[in-house]
Scaffold this motif. Structure first.
Motif, mmCIF file in Angstrom:
data_model
loop_
_atom_site.group_PDB
_atom_site.id
_atom_site.type_symbol
_atom_site.label_atom_id
_atom_site.label_comp_id
_atom_site.label_asym_id
_atom_site.label_seq_id
_atom_site.Cartn_x
_atom_site.Cartn_y
_atom_site.Cartn_z
ATOM 1 N N PHE A 1 1.883 69.812 -31.176
ATOM 2 C CA PHE A 1 2.597 68.785 -31.934
ATOM 3 C C PHE A 1 1.711 68.155 -33.009
ATOM 4 O O PHE A 1 2.123 67.265 -33.699
ATOM 5 N N GLY A 2 0.455 68.601 -33.142
ATOM 6 C CA GLY A 2 -0.458 67.943 -34.068
ATOM 7 C C GLY A 2 -0.399 68.457 -35.477
ATOM 8 O O GLY A 2 -0.930 67.816 -36.376
ATOM 9 N N SER A 3 0.200 69.614 -35.732
ATOM 10 C CA SER A 3 0.209 70.186 -37.066
ATOM 11 C C SER A 3 1.559 69.959 -37.746
ATOM 12 O O SER A 3 2.585 69.798 -37.089
ATOM 13 N N TRP A 4 1.515 69.995 -39.083
ATOM 14 C CA TRP A 4 2.710 69.754 -39.881
ATOM 15 C C TRP A 4 2.942 70.928 -40.817
ATOM 16 O O TRP A 4 1.992 71.536 -41.308
ATOM 17 N N VAL A 5 4.212 71.213 -41.100
ATOM 18 C CA VAL A 5 4.573 72.330 -41.971
ATOM 19 C C VAL A 5 5.741 71.926 -42.865
ATOM 20 O O VAL A 5 6.512 71.020 -42.544
ATOM 21 N N ASN A 6 5.877 72.640 -43.992
ATOM 22 C CA ASN A 6 7.016 72.425 -44.901
ATOM 23 C C ASN A 6 8.172 73.323 -44.476
ATOM 24 O O ASN A 6 8.474 74.325 -45.116
ATOM 25 N N ALA A 7 8.833 72.961 -43.388
ATOM 26 C CA ALA A 7 9.887 73.817 -42.847
ATOM 27 C C ALA A 7 11.222 73.105 -42.712
ATOM 28 O O ALA A 7 12.171 73.671 -42.181
ATOM 29 N N GLY A 8 11.318 71.865 -43.182
ATOM 30 C CA GLY A 8 12.555 71.117 -43.055
ATOM 31 C C GLY A 8 13.465 71.292 -44.259
ATOM 32 O O GLY A 8 13.003 71.424 -45.396
ATOM 33 N N ALA A 9 14.755 71.293 -44.011
ATOM 34 C CA ALA A 9 15.746 71.404 -45.091
ATOM 35 C C ALA A 9 17.044 70.766 -44.620
ATOM 36 O O ALA A 9 17.281 70.603 -43.425
ATOM 37 N N GLY A 10 17.888 70.423 -45.579
ATOM 38 C CA GLY A 10 19.168 69.813 -45.234
ATOM 39 C C GLY A 10 19.909 69.376 -46.475
ATOM 40 O O GLY A 10 19.496 69.663 -47.614
ATOM 41 N N HIS A 11 20.997 68.670 -46.261
ATOM 42 C CA HIS A 11 21.797 68.204 -47.388
ATOM 43 C C HIS A 11 22.619 66.988 -46.967
ATOM 44 O O HIS A 11 22.847 66.748 -45.782
ATOM 45 N N SER A 12 23.017 66.238 -47.952
ATOM 46 C CA SER A 12 23.949 65.133 -47.726
ATOM 47 C C SER A 12 24.896 65.054 -48.918
ATOM 48 O O SER A 12 24.520 65.397 -50.046
ATOM 49 N N TYR A 13 26.108 64.610 -48.663
ATOM 50 C CA TYR A 13 27.084 64.448 -49.731
ATOM 51 C C TYR A 13 28.091 63.396 -49.299
ATOM 52 O O TYR A 13 28.263 63.124 -48.094
ATOM 53 N N ILE B 1 7.684 68.534 -41.452
ATOM 54 C CA ILE B 1 8.084 68.297 -40.064
ATOM 55 C C ILE B 1 6.996 68.830 -39.139
ATOM 56 O O ILE B 1 6.174 69.660 -39.547
ATOM 57 N N PRO B 2 6.947 68.389 -37.879
ATOM 58 C CA PRO B 2 5.983 68.959 -36.924
ATOM 59 C C PRO B 2 6.244 70.444 -36.706
ATOM 60 O O PRO B 2 7.387 70.892 -36.661
ATOM 61 N N HIS B 3 5.164 71.203 -36.579
ATOM 62 C CA HIS B 3 5.312 72.637 -36.329
ATOM 63 C C HIS B 3 6.095 72.881 -35.047
ATOM 64 O O HIS B 3 6.837 73.879 -34.927
ATOM 65 N N ALA B 4 5.955 71.980 -34.076
ATOM 66 C CA ALA B 4 6.671 72.142 -32.805
ATOM 67 C C ALA B 4 8.179 72.120 -32.987
ATOM 68 O O ALA B 4 8.909 72.639 -32.145
ATOM 69 N N SER B 5 8.670 71.528 -34.081
ATOM 70 C CA SER B 5 10.112 71.474 -34.318
ATOM 71 C C SER B 5 10.664 72.790 -34.838
ATOM 72 O O SER B 5 11.880 72.923 -35.006
ATOM 73 N N THR B 6 9.801 73.753 -35.116
ATOM 74 C CA THR B 6 10.254 75.036 -35.641
ATOM 75 C C THR B 6 10.408 76.092 -34.544
ATOM 76 O O THR B 6 10.732 77.239 -34.846
ATOM 77 N N THR B 7 10.160 75.708 -33.296
ATOM 78 C CA THR B 7 10.213 76.678 -32.206
ATOM 79 C C THR B 7 10.861 76.047 -30.988
ATOM 80 O O THR B 7 10.860 74.825 -30.832
ATOM 81 N N ARG B 8 11.389 76.908 -30.128
ATOM 82 C CA ARG B 8 11.966 76.426 -28.881
ATOM 83 C C ARG B 8 10.943 76.405 -27.747
ATOM 84 O O ARG B 8 11.280 76.122 -26.603
ATOM 85 N N ASP B 9 9.681 76.662 -28.100
ATOM 86 C CA ASP B 9 8.595 76.632 -27.118
ATOM 87 C C ASP B 9 8.058 75.206 -27.032
ATOM 88 O O ASP B 9 7.387 74.731 -27.943
ATOM 89 N N THR B 10 8.352 74.495 -25.966
ATOM 90 C CA THR B 10 7.966 73.089 -25.837
ATOM 91 C C THR B 10 6.471 72.906 -25.658
ATOM 92 O O THR B 10 5.974 71.781 -25.744
ATOM 93 N N SER C 1 -3.419 64.806 -39.007
ATOM 94 C CA SER C 1 -2.787 64.169 -37.859
ATOM 95 C C SER C 1 -3.071 64.963 -36.600
ATOM 96 O O SER C 1 -3.089 66.198 -36.612
ATOM 97 N N GLY C 2 -3.312 64.258 -35.523
ATOM 98 C CA GLY C 2 -3.586 64.906 -34.260
ATOM 99 C C GLY C 2 -4.846 65.730 -34.273
ATOM 100 O O GLY C 2 -4.999 66.663 -33.488
ATOM 101 N N GLY C 3 -5.786 65.400 -35.187
ATOM 102 C CA GLY C 3 -7.041 66.134 -35.267
ATOM 103 C C GLY C 3 -6.942 67.408 -36.073
ATOM 104 O O GLY C 3 -7.897 68.183 -36.131
ATOM 105 N N VAL C 4 -5.816 67.690 -36.722
ATOM 106 C CA VAL C 4 -5.611 68.924 -37.469
ATOM 107 C C VAL C 4 -5.467 68.598 -38.952
ATOM 108 O O VAL C 4 -4.630 67.784 -39.334
ATOM 109 N N LYS C 5 -6.269 69.225 -39.802
ATOM 110 C CA LYS C 5 -6.182 69.008 -41.238
ATOM 111 C C LYS C 5 -5.052 69.835 -41.813
ATOM 112 O O LYS C 5 -4.908 71.020 -41.496
ATOM 113 N N THR C 6 -4.224 69.233 -42.651
ATOM 114 C CA THR C 6 -3.045 69.919 -43.191
ATOM 115 C C THR C 6 -3.032 69.818 -44.712
ATOM 116 O O THR C 6 -2.102 69.304 -45.310
ATOM 117 N N ASP C 7 -4.114 70.310 -45.364
ATOM 118 C CA ASP C 7 -4.201 70.216 -46.814
ATOM 119 C C ASP C 7 -3.422 71.314 -47.522
ATOM 120 O O ASP C 7 -3.440 71.397 -48.754
#
Length: 819
Positions: A615-627, A602-611, A558-564
Motif C-alpha cells: 500500500f506504500g506505492s502510488w501509480v497513475n492508474a485512476g480514471a473516471g468521468h462525471s456529467y 491512486i495506491p498500487h494496491a487499488s489496481t489488484t485484487r491481491d490484498t 509515501s510509506g518509505g517508497v519514492k515515487t518520482d
C-alpha cells in the motif's frame, strides 16, 4: 454560550442612544475591470436619495452626510455597462468603502441593449462563476461568516460533511481547488487542514478583510493552473485612510480584534488577531476533544505614486487538538490522536498601471505549513504508546507575474508566469500494529480456542461473559519510516487572447504550460470560452479545456517508497449553458457539463485484487468521468429581500483499475446524485418607523437588545434548506480472528449508500446604529429540525459499528462592535 449572551446584554448599556439624525459617508474608487485604470467622471448615485458624486482624476469619489442605513448604489459612465451594488451599509463613525469595476461596452447593434445590473462579472469568466461581496457573506445563513461554506449554495458544490468546509466540485475530489488571496496562493486556507487537501472546519481568512470574491466552479481560464476543479480568487480591501478605527468581535468560535488606519498620506494598514475560546467553554460540558487555534492577518498598502502601488499581506494560524477515545471519521479509525499544525503565508505584490491600456502584477510570496501528528494507544498504566508520528514541513516560495494589455476596445492580450520553489522536510515513522490471532471462549469456564465465524456469531458476539485471548502474532505490522528533504521547482506559463469582434460575441482563447522538476512531467493545457448574446437578456455560453494537476507532495514519497515517476493527472472539461437576465436583480442559468479524468494518482494496491499488495506505492492508474445538469436562479437584495435556488443532477463514476480493459465502472465517493439548496432572506428597517425611534430613546431599550427577535435599526431574517443525495461507500467486513475490519480486494466498490442529507438553518441579524459606535449581532441555529444526518461508520474491534452523525441542532451567536 453564557459569555456571548452576557456580552449581548452588556454592550448596549454602554452605547449612546440615538439623538437626532446620525450620518455617515461613502467613498471608494471606480475602475475599468480589464485595464484597472481609474474612470474619471463616473457617476455614483445612492438610489432613493438626491445624493451622489462624480469620480475624480484617480477614479475616487466621496459622498458625505448620508443618513445611516443600507442603500443600493448605482455607478454609470458612458461607454460602460452600468453597475448596481445592493445592501451597502453606511454607518456612523467610519467611512464605508465601495470599490466597483465597470465592464466596457464594445459596439452597439440593434437588438442588444446595455442595461444596469446587480450582477458583477468575474475577470475572464463566461460559465460557472459567482461574484460576492462582504455584505452577501454577512447575510449568508450558513453562519460563522465562512466563505467556503457559502459557496455550497451553488449547484454541484458540496462537502464531505458538516465538520469540514472542503468543497467538492461536480463529482471531483478534495484537493482539486485553488485558493488565491490578493494574488498570493494559499495552500491551506483553513485551520486543522488535511495534508495535501486543504479542507478544515474553520477558515483562517478574516471576512472583515474581504472586498470581493470571484468563484469559478470549473472550466476556468488559462490564468489559473495546477488545479482541476475550482478557483476562489479573493480580493482584500485596504485599511481606511481617513482615521484610525477598531473593531471587536465575539462569537462561539472565538474572539478577535481588528484595527486599521492611515500610514502617512500614501498608505494604510489593516490587522486582526483572533483566538478560539472553545477550550474555555466546551470543557464545561465534559467533552475532552476541544480545538484550540489562533489566527493573525495583516495587510499594508502603500502608493508609490498614482499609478504604482505596493501591497504586503500576511496570514497565519496555529492549531492544536487532542482526541482520546472519541474515534470519528476524521481520525481515520485511530482512537487517540494528538494533532498540531501551524502555517503562514506572506507576500509582497507590486502593481503597475504602466499604460492607459494595461497593467502588471508581480508578487513574491512564501507559504510554510507544518503538520505534527502523533497517533497512540493508552496502555494499562495510562502511559502513551505512540505507533505513528508525523512531523512534516512544506515550504513554497513563489514568484508570480500577470500582464494584461488592451490593443483596442475589442482585443485584449494576457500572459503570466508562476515560478515555485518547493522544499519538503518530512520526518515520519510507523511502528506497525502487529497482526494478532485471537481465541475465544463463551465464558471463563471454557478453554479459549480459535473459532469459526458461525461459532463467533452464535456464542461470542454480544456475549458479555465471552473471553478473548491473544494466541499468536501473525505479522509485525510492516513498520516503516522516512526522513525526506527534497527541493524542486514547479513552473507555469500562460498566454491568452480575449476578442470581442461584435457586441453579441466574445471569445477567450488561451493555453498554459506547466512543468514539475521532481517528476519531469511537462504538460500543455488549451482553454477556450465563447459567449454569444441571443438577445439583450439571453446568452449562450460555452467553455472547454484540459486541466492538469501535480501529485500531492505527500504522494511523492509515501510509506518509505519514492515515487518520482508519477505524472500529472488531468481532466478534460466542457460546459454549455444558457444565462437569462429576468430582471436587473434576477438571473437564471442552466448548464450541462462533462468531465473526464485520467492518470489519477491512486495506491498500487487499488489496481489488484491481491490484498497483500504493498500500500506504500502510488501509480497513475485512476480514471473516471462525471456529467450533469445544473440550474441556478438568484435574486440579489432589493425590495427588502433576496434569495437563491440551485439544483443539480449528476453522475460521477470511476473506472475500476482492477479489471483492465473492461471499463467496469463504480460510483465515485462523491457521487451524490441530487443536490439542492434554497436560500432566502428578508430585511426590516425598523429605523424608518416613528414608534421604533421613540422606543430606542428609552433607557430600558439596551437591556433587551440582546434578544434574538428584538427590533433593531435593521433586522434581517434568513434561512437555508439543503438536500444532498446519499453518499456511496464500501462496507467493511469484520475478521473476528484478528479483530479487525477490512475492505477486501475482490469486493465491489461503493455498493451501498448512506441516507440522504437534509438540513434547515435560520439566522437573525441585527444592526444597531449609535452615535459613538455600531453593533452587529447575529443568532444562527443550524439543523433546526435536529435531523440525524449520517457522516460515516465508526468501526470497533469487538465487531460492532456505530453511525457517526453530522452536526445536530447547534445554536450559535456572535457580535461585532465597531468603534
Amino acid at each position: 454560550m453564557k459569555t456571548t449572551t452576557c456580552l449581548f446584554f452588556a454592550i448596549p448599556l454602554f452605547a449612546a442612544v440615538l439623538q437626532g439624525q446620525i450620518v455617515g459617508s461613502l467613498a471608494g474608487q471606480i475602475t475599468d475591470i480589464d485595464t484597472h485604470q481609474p474612470l474619471v467622471g463616473a457617476n455614483v448615485i445612492l438610489e432613493g436619495t438626491t445624493l451622489g458624486a462624480a469620480a475624480d482624476a484617480q477614479g475616487k469619489f466621496r459622498i458625505v452626510n448620508i443618513p445611516v442605513g443600507s442603500y443600493t448604489v448605482r455607478v454609470m459612465m458612458m461607454g460602460y455597462k452600468a453597475q448596481a451594488r445592493a445592501n451597502v451599509h453606511v454607518v456612523p463613525q467610519r467611512e464605508t468603502i465601495l470599490n466597483i469595476a465597470l465592464e466596457p461596452t464594445v459596439l452597439e447593434v440593434e437588438g442588444v441593449t446595455v442595461t444596469a445590473g446587480f450582477f458583477e462579472r468575474a475577470k475572464d469568466a463566461m460559465v460557472s462563476t459567482r461574484t460576492v461581496n462582504i455584505e452577501e457573506i454577512r447575510s449568508d445563513p450558513v453562519g460563522a461568516y465562512d466563505i467556503l461554506r457559502m459557496m455550497q449554495a451553488l449547484p454541484s458544490v458540496s462537502s464531505d460533511a458538516d465538520q469540514t468546509n472542503e468543497i467538492i466540485i461536480r463529482g471531483g475530489h478534495p484537493g482539486e481547488n485553488l485558493f488565491i488571496m490578493d494574488h498570493l496562493e494559499i495552500p491551506y486556507p483553513n485551520h486543522f487542514s488535511n495534508q495535501g487537501l486543504g479542507g478544515g472546519p474553520v477558515t483562517t481568512v478574516n471576512t472583515a478583510f474581504i472586498d470581493r470574491i470571484d468563484f469559478y466552479a470549473g472550466a476556468f481560464s488559462a490564468r489559473y493552473g495546477d488545479k482541476l476543479s475550482s478557483v476562489m480568487d479573493v480580493t482584500l480591501r485596504e485599511g481606511r485612510r481617513s482615521r484610525h478605527l477598531a473593531e471587536f468581535n465575539l462569537n462561539m468560535s472565538g474572539a478577535g480584534l481588528l484595527v486599521e488606519g492611515p500610514i502617512t498620506d500614501k498608505g494604510s494598514y489593516l490587522a486582526a488577531l483572533n483566538r478560539s475560546f472553545l477550550d474555555l467553554v466546551i470543557r464545561q460540558t465534559g467533552l475532552m476533544a476541544v480545538p484550540q487555534y489562533w489566527t493573525a492577518q495583516a495587510k499594508v498598502a502603500y502608493d508609490l505614486d498614482h499609478r504604482r502601488k505596493l501591497l504586503f499581506n500576511f496570514l497565519g494560524g496555529i492549531d492544536a487538538i487532542v482526541i482520546e477515545e472519541e474515534g470519528t471519521p476524521q481520525t481515520r479509525g485511530a482512537e487517540n490522536v494528538d494533532f498540531g499544525s501551524n502555517q503562514y503565508t506572506l507576500g509582497l505584490t507590486y502593481k503597475d498601471l504602466f499604460s492607459q491600456n494595461g497593467h502588471f502584477l508581480l508578487s513574491l510570496g512564501q507559504s510554510r505549513t507544518r503538520f505534527d501528528v502523533d497517533v497512540y494507544k493508552i496502555l494499562a498504566n495510562s502511559e502513551r504508546n505512540d505507533y505513528f508520528n508525523k512531523d512534516d514541513v512544506e515550504i513554497e516560495t513563489t514568484l508570480k507575474g500577470d500582464w494584461f494589455y488592451k490593443l483596442n476596445p475589442s482585443l485584449e492580450l494576457g500572459s503570466g508566469f508562476n515560478l515555485k520553489h518547493v522544499v519538503l522536510d518530512y520526518l515520519d515513522s510507523y511502528a506497525g500494529e502487529p497482526l494478532v490471532l485471537y481465541g475465544y471462549a463463551p465464558d471463563s469456564l471454557t478453554m479459549p480456542e480459535v473459532v469459526s465465524r458461525e461459532y463467533f456469531n452464535d456464542h461470542i458476539f454480544h456475549n458479555p461473559r465471552a473471553v478473548v485471548v491473544p494466541f499468536d502474532t501473525l505479522l509485525d505490522g510492516n513498520p516503516w519510516s522516512r526522513t525526506y528533504q527534497p527541493s524542486f521547482l514547479k513552473i507555469g506559463f500562460y498566454g491568452q487572447v480575449r476578442w470581442q469582434p461584435q457586441a453579441r460575441l466574445a471569445l477567450i482563447l488561451g493555453g498554459r504550460i506547466e512543468h514539475m522538476e521532481f517528476t519531469g512531467a511537462a504538460n500543455f493545457s488549451p482553454r477556450l470560452s465563447i459567449s454569444y448574446s441571443l438577445t439583450d437578456k439571453l446568452k449562450l455560453n460555452a467553455s472547454a479545456g484540459r486541466y492538469y494537476q501535480s501529485p500531492y507532495y505527500d504522494q511523492l514519497f509515501s510509506g518509505g517508497v519514492k515515487t518520482d515517476s508519477l505524472k500529472n493527472f488531468y481532466a478534460d472539461q466542457g460546459v454549455l449553458g444558457l444565462e437569462y437576465l429576468l430582471r436587473e436583480d434576477v438571473r437564471a442559468t442552466l448548464e450541462i457539463y462533462g468531465k473526464t479524468y485520467d492518470d489519477m494518482v491512486i495506491p498500487h494496491a487499488s489496481t489488484t485484487r491481491d490484498t497483500s499488495d504493498d500500500f506504500g506505492s502510488w501509480v497513475n492508474a485512476g480514471a473516471g468521468h462525471s456529467y450533469g445538469v445544473e440550474f441556478f436562479i438568484q435574486k440579489k437584495f432589493s425590495s427588502h429581500w433576496y434569495g437563491t435556488l440551485s439544483y443539480s443532477k449528476s453522475v460521477a463514476e470511476g473506472i475500476d483499475p482492477r479489471y483492465p480493459g473492461e471499463d467496469k465502472t463504480y460510483p465515485w465517493d462523491y457521487d451524490f446524485g441530487d443536490v439542492m439548496s434554497l436560500i432566502g432572506g428578508y430585511k426590516i428597517r425598523y429605523m424608518d418607523y416613528d414608534w421604533y425611534r421613540r422606543m430606542k430613546d428609552k433607557f430600558w431599550f439596551g437591556m433587551f437588545s440582546w434578544l434574538p427577535f428584538w427590533p433593531a435599526d435593521e433586522f434581517e431574517a434568513s434561512f437555508r434548506a439543503r438536500y444532498v443525495g446519499g453518499r456511496p461507500y464500501t462496507p467493511r467486513i469484520y475478521n473476528h480472528n484478528v479483530r479487525r475490519w477490512y475492505t477486501y480486494g475482490d469486493q465491489e466498490w461503493n455498493t451501498e449508500r448512506f441516507g440522504h442529507y437534509f438540513r434547515f438553518d435560520i439566522m437573525l441579524l441585527q444592526r444597531f446604529y449609535f452615535k459613538k459606535m455600531n453593533l452587529v449581532a447575529f443568532w444562527d441555529i443550524m439543523n433546526v429540525f435536529n435531523r440525524d444526518n449520517p457522516w460515516d461508520w465508526q468501526y470497533y474491534e469487538d465487531g460492532t459499528r456505530e453511525m457517526v452523525l453530522q452536526f445536530k441542532t447547534f445554536p450559535i451567536g456572535g457580535v461585532t462592535l465597531e468603534f
